[in-house]
Enzyme design. Structure first.
Site, mmCIF file in Angstrom:
data_model
loop_
_atom_site.group_PDB
_atom_site.id
_atom_site.type_symbol
_atom_site.label_atom_id
_atom_site.label_comp_id
_atom_site.label_asym_id
_atom_site.label_seq_id
_atom_site.Cartn_x
_atom_site.Cartn_y
_atom_site.Cartn_z
ATOM 1 N N CYS A 245 18.376 3.450 -20.692
ATOM 2 C CA CYS A 245 18.063 3.976 -19.330
ATOM 3 C C CYS A 245 16.804 4.508 -19.034
ATOM 4 O O CYS A 245 15.877 3.585 -19.671
ATOM 5 C CB CYS A 245 18.439 5.821 -19.809
ATOM 6 S SG CYS A 245 20.350 5.975 -20.402
ATOM 7 N N ASP B 95 -14.238 -3.692 10.203
ATOM 8 C CA ASP B 95 -12.623 -3.220 11.035
ATOM 9 C C ASP B 95 -13.442 -2.407 11.681
ATOM 10 O O ASP B 95 -13.559 -1.121 11.553
ATOM 11 C CB ASP B 95 -11.995 -3.435 10.295
ATOM 12 C CG ASP B 95 -10.515 -2.720 11.506
ATOM 13 O OD1 ASP B 95 -9.484 -4.114 11.272
ATOM 14 O OD2 ASP B 95 -9.968 -1.499 11.900
#
Length: 515
Positions: A34, A474
């Protein structure tokens, strides 16, 4: 890869969904494995074994739980973050390389012998490349059985099995049901020829509007589009083309895939998951970034911000080069001219484009409404019809390399950079696939004329999936840093960003949003 029993058992006992896909719980008394969040009664400690992969659980003789569907859990975030051989191998297997090229092809891409690669994967994951690919084939086959009208023999070969018998035996072993029994449970009258509808699970939270806003600011005519909380785009896949519609929901992404060849289902799903960064662990990312006082408010206001990634590394590299020091209006005009020339010839007029946002910086328009389910977009069902829908994948490196100078409409130096990139990708000198060696790819990109650290880093973040790229130079990042009270000079910001390792790519997205 070692699993701590106590930590795993506590996760299972609390049914914590954050660990779904990170490990699997096998119960010896039932023979079932599971996901950690399975709603079934927690098994006794003495009856539990934990596995790193579903393939290892299957190899141990366990079948998948029908209640929690462990094969449909999100992928482990480890395979996105790790840049080593195992991480690269898992990304390539997820993209279907073993089904197309076999284990020899996978080993050749990674630079190892088949035997040594098998040893590495078995030691880390409890299963070799064939077993890992087999687990994926079983999941692909289950999806096709339950969601399409394809014949079972067609599904067997589409999923990558060598024979119908192998297909039947594997499905019985993994799911304890034959393909015909699985098909009996399928809802009737809900499938359409050539269409696969499925749900892509993710670990919450997911800040969907930031993803959709980012993509909306950068759409290209004929390639992708955003409308009504749904992102649509064309895909170039190993066996053909596809058109995908992705609509974020509360627990999963609703995906509608229209494939020209159903053998491309697994790579299409892998690329869609990568595009929306669905395998990341937002709780871990936000916990680290939120510990920085400058980012605490942003993280609390917008939990689960992901890194918008890419389905085509070459396309992302072209976007990065074209977007150097230009507005999104200029970049989209240039990209539109390239697309038109590639599709119809160099003398066809480029489409008119207009936008005012920066191509690489943050999406300023965050007004997209709360995403819901797919609004019933009508798309084509085959490769030929995909063109009729107006969406197609980005041109290949070979096509772009062969375009005449008139197709680019940019300075000669930048045109030469695009040609050099296209030729390097076409002849295999640069690998922009998700399984590429990140450091090697960045180094080879920087060797190209006109490509610097910023462009190479942007490609590494969005195309190759590096979660720890930071672009300190940037302009939008520096503006965002200033808005948040952080150092705004490149050097000081880079030093401060060291606190955000190994999630600097996520921090960069938040700086762009703050700009």
């Amino acid at each position: 890869m070692e699993l701590d029993f106590e930590h795993c058992y506590r996760a299972v006992d609390s049914r914590d969904p954050r660990f779904d896909g990170c490990f699997y719980t096998a119960v010896r008394t039932t023979g079932i494995y599971c996901r950690p969040s399975c709603p079934a009664v927690t098994p006794k400690r003495a009856n539990v074994t934990f596995y790193v992969s579903a393939a290892a659980a299957q190899r141990g003789g366990f079948r998948a739980c029908r209640r929690c569907r462990p094969d449909a859990a999100p992928g482990s975030p480890e395979w996105d973050t790790r840049a080593d051989t195992v991480g690269r191998a898992m990304r390539l297997i997820g993209d279907g390389v073993v089904d197309r090229e076999g284990v020899p092809g996978l080993a050749a891409r990674l630079g190892y012998t088949e035997r040594h690669l098998g040893r590495i994967l078995t030691a880390e994951l409890g299963a070799g490349p064939l077993a890992l690919a087999r687990a994926q084939r079983a999941q692909t086959a289950r999806i096709l059985v339950e969601t399409t009208e394809l014949g079972l023999s067609e599904i067997a070969f589409a999923a990558g099995f060598g024979s119908v018998r192998q297909f039947n035996d594997t499905m019985l072993e993994v799911y304890a049901r034959s393909p015909s029994q699985m098909r009996e449970k399928r809802p009737t009258g809900q499938s359409e020829a050539g269409v696969v509808n499925l749900r892509l699970a993710y670990r919450p939270p997911l800040h969907a509007s930031s993803l959709l806003g980012f993509f909306a600011a950068r759409t290209l005519p004929g390639v992708d589009a955003v409308a009504n909380g749904t992102y649509r785009r064309g895909l170039n896949l190993p066996h053909g083309t596809a058109d995908v519609a992705l609509s974020p929901g509360d627990r999963w992404i609703h995906a509608t895939l229209r494939l020209s060849d159903v053998r491309d289902l697994a790579p299409a799903v892998a690329r869609c998951r990568r595009l929306f960064d669905l395998d990341s662990d937002p709780v871990a990312v936000d916990a680290l970034l939120g510990a920085d006082p400058a980012l605490t408010t942003a993280v609390e206001a917008e939990p689960g911000v992901r890194v918008p990634r890419a389905v085509d590394g070459f396309e992302m590299a072209i976007r990065a080069i074209v977007g150097q020091q230009v507005s999104v209006a200029g970049a989209r005009t240039t990209l539109g001219r390239i697309l038109t020339a590639a599709a119809n010839g160099p003398n066809t007029p480029a489409p008119d484009q207009s936008d005012t946002e920066h191509l690489i910086g943050p999406p300023l328009d965050t007004s997209i409404g709360p995403p819901g389910t797919a609004p019933g977009v009508t798309l084509a069902t085959t490769a030929a019809a995909t063109a009729g829908s107006g969406l197609a994948g980005f041109p290949s490196a070979e096509v772009v390399a062969a375009l005449p100078d008139s197709a680019f409409g940019m300075p000669a130096a930048r045109r030469a950079t695009i040609r050099a990139l296209a030729e390097a990708v076409a002849d295999g000198r640069i690998d922009l696939d998700p399984g590429a060696d990140r450091a090697e790819t960045v180094a080879r990109l920087i060797e190209l004329p006109g490509v610097g650290p910023w462009t190479a880093g942007y490609v590494a973040m969005r195309a190759i999936g590096d979660p720890d790229t930071f672009l300190a130079t940037d302009l939008a990042a520096r503006r965002g840093a200033e808005a948040l009270g952080l150092p705004s000079t490149a050097k000081a910001l880079a030093i401060h960003a060291e606190h955000w390792r190994p999630w600097r790519s996520y921090a960069l997205i938040r700086l762009w949003r703050a700009a």
